[in-house]
Scaffold this motif. Structure first.
Motif, PDB file in Angstrom:
ATOM      1  N   LEU A  18      34.063  18.545 -11.601  1.00 21.68           N
ATOM      2  CA  LEU A  18      35.226  19.396 -10.721  1.00 21.68           C
ATOM      3  C   LEU A  18      35.084  20.945 -11.202  1.00 21.68           C
ATOM      4  O   LEU A  18      34.865  21.246 -12.836  1.00 21.68           O
ATOM      5  CB  LEU A  18      36.733  18.731 -11.108  1.00 21.68           C
ATOM      6  CG  LEU A  18      36.630  16.990 -10.636  1.00 21.68           C
ATOM      7  CD1 LEU A  18      37.909  16.616 -11.617  1.00 21.68           C
ATOM      8  CD2 LEU A  18      37.238  17.642  -9.076  1.00 21.68           C
ATOM      9  N   ARG A  19      34.906  21.622 -10.328  1.00 21.52           N
ATOM     10  CA  ARG A  19      35.116  22.593  -9.894  1.00 21.52           C
ATOM     11  C   ARG A  19      36.591  23.588 -10.004  1.00 21.52           C
ATOM     12  O   ARG A  19      36.769  23.656  -8.648  1.00 21.52           O
ATOM     13  CB  ARG A  19      34.142  23.926  -9.750  1.00 21.52           C
ATOM     14  CG  ARG A  19      32.054  22.302 -10.531  1.00 21.52           C
ATOM     15  CD  ARG A  19      31.300  23.726  -9.786  1.00 21.52           C
ATOM     16  NE  ARG A  19      31.149  22.725  -8.065  1.00 21.52           N
ATOM     17  CZ  ARG A  19      31.067  21.690  -8.031  1.00 21.52           C
ATOM     18  NH1 ARG A  19      30.301  20.429  -9.612  1.00 21.52           N
ATOM     19  NH2 ARG A  19      30.818  20.737  -7.156  1.00 21.52           N
ATOM     20  N   TYR A  20      37.065  23.732 -10.058  1.00 21.84           N
ATOM     21  CA  TYR A  20      38.132  24.566  -9.841  1.00 21.84           C
ATOM     22  C   TYR A  20      38.230  25.464  -9.387  1.00 21.84           C
ATOM     23  O   TYR A  20      38.787  26.659 -10.396  1.00 21.84           O
ATOM     24  CB  TYR A  20      39.539  24.149 -11.403  1.00 21.84           C
ATOM     25  CG  TYR A  20      40.099  22.298 -10.801  1.00 21.84           C
ATOM     26  CD1 TYR A  20      40.467  21.264 -10.145  1.00 21.84           C
ATOM     27  CD2 TYR A  20      39.351  21.798 -12.272  1.00 21.84           C
ATOM     28  CE1 TYR A  20      41.611  20.670 -10.527  1.00 21.84           C
ATOM     29  CE2 TYR A  20      39.568  20.793 -12.276  1.00 21.84           C
ATOM     30  CZ  TYR A  20      40.537  20.175 -10.898  1.00 21.84           C
ATOM     31  OH  TYR A  20      40.796  18.687 -11.599  1.00 21.84           O
TER      32      TYR A  20
ATOM     33  N   SER B 254      34.782  18.458  -1.315  1.00 19.80           N
ATOM     34  CA  SER B 254      35.912  19.671  -1.701  1.00 19.80           C
ATOM     35  C   SER B 254      37.154  19.499  -0.971  1.00 19.80           C
ATOM     36  O   SER B 254      37.082  18.422   0.192  1.00 19.80           O
ATOM     37  CB  SER B 254      35.011  21.114  -1.055  1.00 19.80           C
ATOM     38  OG  SER B 254      34.909  21.007   0.379  1.00 19.80           O
ATOM     39  N   ILE B 255      38.149  20.402  -1.567  1.00 20.70           N
ATOM     40  CA  ILE B 255      39.749  20.161  -0.863  1.00 20.70           C
ATOM     41  C   ILE B 255      39.650  21.867   0.057  1.00 20.70           C
ATOM     42  O   ILE B 255      39.023  22.732  -1.244  1.00 20.70           O
ATOM     43  CB  ILE B 255      40.625  19.801  -1.870  1.00 20.70           C
ATOM     44  CG1 ILE B 255      39.994  18.635  -2.062  1.00 20.70           C
ATOM     45  CG2 ILE B 255      41.447  20.088  -0.772  1.00 20.70           C
ATOM     46  CD1 ILE B 255      41.611  18.273  -3.501  1.00 20.70           C
ATOM     47  N   THR B 256      39.846  22.113   0.525  1.00 26.11           N
ATOM     48  CA  THR B 256      40.067  23.349   1.193  1.00 26.11           C
ATOM     49  C   THR B 256      41.811  23.355   1.387  1.00 26.11           C
ATOM     50  O   THR B 256      42.852  22.358   2.547  1.00 26.11           O
ATOM     51  CB  THR B 256      39.106  23.328   2.607  1.00 26.11           C
ATOM     52  OG1 THR B 256      37.784  23.037   2.057  1.00 26.11           O
ATOM     53  CG2 THR B 256      38.884  24.395   3.330  1.00 26.11           C
ATOM     54  N   ALA B 257      41.910  24.747   1.687  1.00 33.65           N
ATOM     55  CA  ALA B 257      43.115  25.504   2.335  1.00 33.65           C
ATOM     56  C   ALA B 257      43.832  25.982   3.521  1.00 33.65           C
ATOM     57  O   ALA B 257      42.348  25.579   3.888  1.00 33.65           O
ATOM     58  CB  ALA B 257      43.622  26.414   0.860  1.00 33.65           C
TER      59      ALA B 257
ATOM     60  N   THR C 154      39.589  25.024  -2.663  1.00 38.41           N
ATOM     61  CA  THR C 154      40.413  25.411  -3.627  1.00 38.41           C
ATOM     62  C   THR C 154      39.583  24.723  -4.888  1.00 38.41           C
ATOM     63  O   THR C 154      39.610  24.934  -6.154  1.00 38.41           O
ATOM     64  CB  THR C 154      41.121  24.814  -3.646  1.00 38.41           C
ATOM     65  OG1 THR C 154      41.812  23.557  -3.231  1.00 38.41           O
ATOM     66  CG2 THR C 154      42.731  25.804  -2.628  1.00 38.41           C
ATOM     67  N   VAL C 155      38.756  22.848  -4.260  1.00 38.87           N
ATOM     68  CA  VAL C 155      38.696  22.102  -5.607  1.00 38.87           C
ATOM     69  C   VAL C 155      37.319  21.931  -5.174  1.00 38.87           C
ATOM     70  O   VAL C 155      36.833  21.502  -4.074  1.00 38.87           O
ATOM     71  CB  VAL C 155      38.988  21.115  -6.013  1.00 38.87           C
ATOM     72  CG1 VAL C 155      38.677  20.361  -7.496  1.00 38.87           C
ATOM     73  CG2 VAL C 155      41.272  21.349  -6.352  1.00 38.87           C
TER      74      VAL C 155
ATOM     75  N   VAL D 285      45.738  15.466  -9.974  1.00 39.70           N
ATOM     76  CA  VAL D 285      45.891  14.487  -8.255  1.00 39.70           C
ATOM     77  C   VAL D 285      45.009  15.010  -7.576  1.00 39.70           C
ATOM     78  O   VAL D 285      44.449  14.282  -7.316  1.00 39.70           O
ATOM     79  CB  VAL D 285      47.579  15.317  -7.902  1.00 39.70           C
ATOM     80  CG1 VAL D 285      47.396  14.571  -5.803  1.00 39.70           C
ATOM     81  CG2 VAL D 285      48.512  14.842  -8.679  1.00 39.70           C
ATOM     82  N   SER D 286      44.265  15.923  -7.185  1.00 42.36           N
ATOM     83  CA  SER D 286      43.418  16.217  -6.668  1.00 42.36           C
ATOM     84  C   SER D 286      41.676  15.356  -7.163  1.00 42.36           C
ATOM     85  O   SER D 286      41.569  15.435  -6.564  1.00 42.36           O
ATOM     86  CB  SER D 286      43.201  18.533  -6.791  1.00 42.36           C
ATOM     87  OG  SER D 286      43.805  18.995  -6.729  1.00 42.36           O
ATOM     88  N   ALA D 287      42.136  15.564  -8.624  1.00 40.87           N
ATOM     89  CA  ALA D 287      40.444  15.156  -9.214  1.00 40.87           C
ATOM     90  C   ALA D 287      41.172  13.437  -8.027  1.00 40.87           C
ATOM     91  O   ALA D 287      39.207  12.847  -8.159  1.00 40.87           O
ATOM     92  CB  ALA D 287      41.074  14.834 -10.382  1.00 40.87           C
ATOM     93  N   MET D 288      41.876  13.205  -8.476  1.00 42.95           N
ATOM     94  CA  MET D 288      41.713  11.967  -8.297  1.00 42.95           C
ATOM     95  C   MET D 288      41.619  11.736  -6.584  1.00 42.95           C
ATOM     96  O   MET D 288      40.619  10.038  -5.927  1.00 42.95           O
ATOM     97  CB  MET D 288      42.932  11.152  -8.492  1.00 42.95           C
ATOM     98  CG  MET D 288      44.248  10.869  -8.190  1.00 42.95           C
ATOM     99  SD  MET D 288      45.563   9.677  -7.929  1.00 42.95           S
ATOM    100  CE  MET D 288      47.384  10.347  -7.267  1.00 42.95           C
TER     101      MET D 288
END
Length: 220
Positions: free
Chosen positions: A168-170, A199-202, A208-209, A141-144
């Motif tokens: 992608l780098r998890y 990137s995704i940030t918490a 995070t990714v 889901v993060s990837a898409m």
């Protein structure tokens, strides 16, 4: 080579011209249909969440299933051969995209904002429907979401294209049920190729990714 520079607008026009006008006309809905379907999709998303989390007795689940089957039959009375496409200035956009389509019930609640100069941003909260490991978002889901975000950034730069590579780098698990942010920015352009980072940030500010993608504009 240009460093995240905006390409000539004619490059974007080449992509737009690739849409077959006949197919676009066949897959275009009226505005009132789009609005109604967007509302229906939102209801179905809520239904999906309820299905995942419900603990009602089996007989109640069976009764609801029968009602859903009847509603499905009603909607299937008149079917198109392919999902609808929105029309804007003669170009197409995927209203039923599984990532960001407002008419697609499986699309996560992610509203992506294009940014000037080749960027894109989204703020969103994912629910348990998108769980992978317990309490965390599924990596796919993060990837898409990142793939879509990266593509929007490339288009905002005037260099849209098809995803050719996606790395992608998890860094750590992405939690759900909390506000998340995602940002993308074009890194460089070489001919028909565009590289974008995202990137995704918490909520705690930690990434995070991370993702890097290369998009290739189809040759005409």
């Amino acid at each position: 080579m240009s460093e995240a520079g905006t390409a000539d607008p004619t490059r974007r026009n080449r992509i737009h011209e690739a849409w077959d006008r006949r197919i676009l006309a066949e897959r275009t809905l009226a505005d009132d249909q789009i609005a109604a379907l967007a509302g229906l999709a939102a209801r179905v998303r809520a239904l999906t969440d309820a299905v995942v989390h419900t603990r009602v007795p089996a007989d109640e689940i069976a009764a609801v299933s029968a009602e859903v089957a009847a509603l499905t039959d009603r909607l299937s009375a008149v079917r198109g051969e392919a999902p609808p496409i929105g029309s804007h200035d003669g170009t197409g956009r995927a209203l039923a995209s599984p990532v960001s389509g407002p008419l697609n019930p499986i699309a996560p609640p992610v509203d992506i904002e294009p940014l000037p100069g080749g960027g894109a941003r989204a703020a969103f909260t994912l629910g348990g429907v998108y769980e992978g490991p317990p309490a965390f978002v599924h990596g796919g889901v993060s990837a898409m979401i990142l793939d879509q975000l990266l593509g929007v950034a490339a288009a905002a730069n005037g260099t849209p294209g098809m995803t050719a590579t996606l790395d992608l780098r998890y860094r750590r698990p992405t939690p759900y049920g909390v506000p998340l942010t995602a940002e993308a920015r074009v890194a460089r352009v070489e001919g028909r190729k565009t590289w974008v980072d995202a990137s995704i940030t918490a909520p705690d500010g930690r990434t995070t990714v991370e993702a890097t993608a290369m998009f290739v504009m189809p040759a005409r």
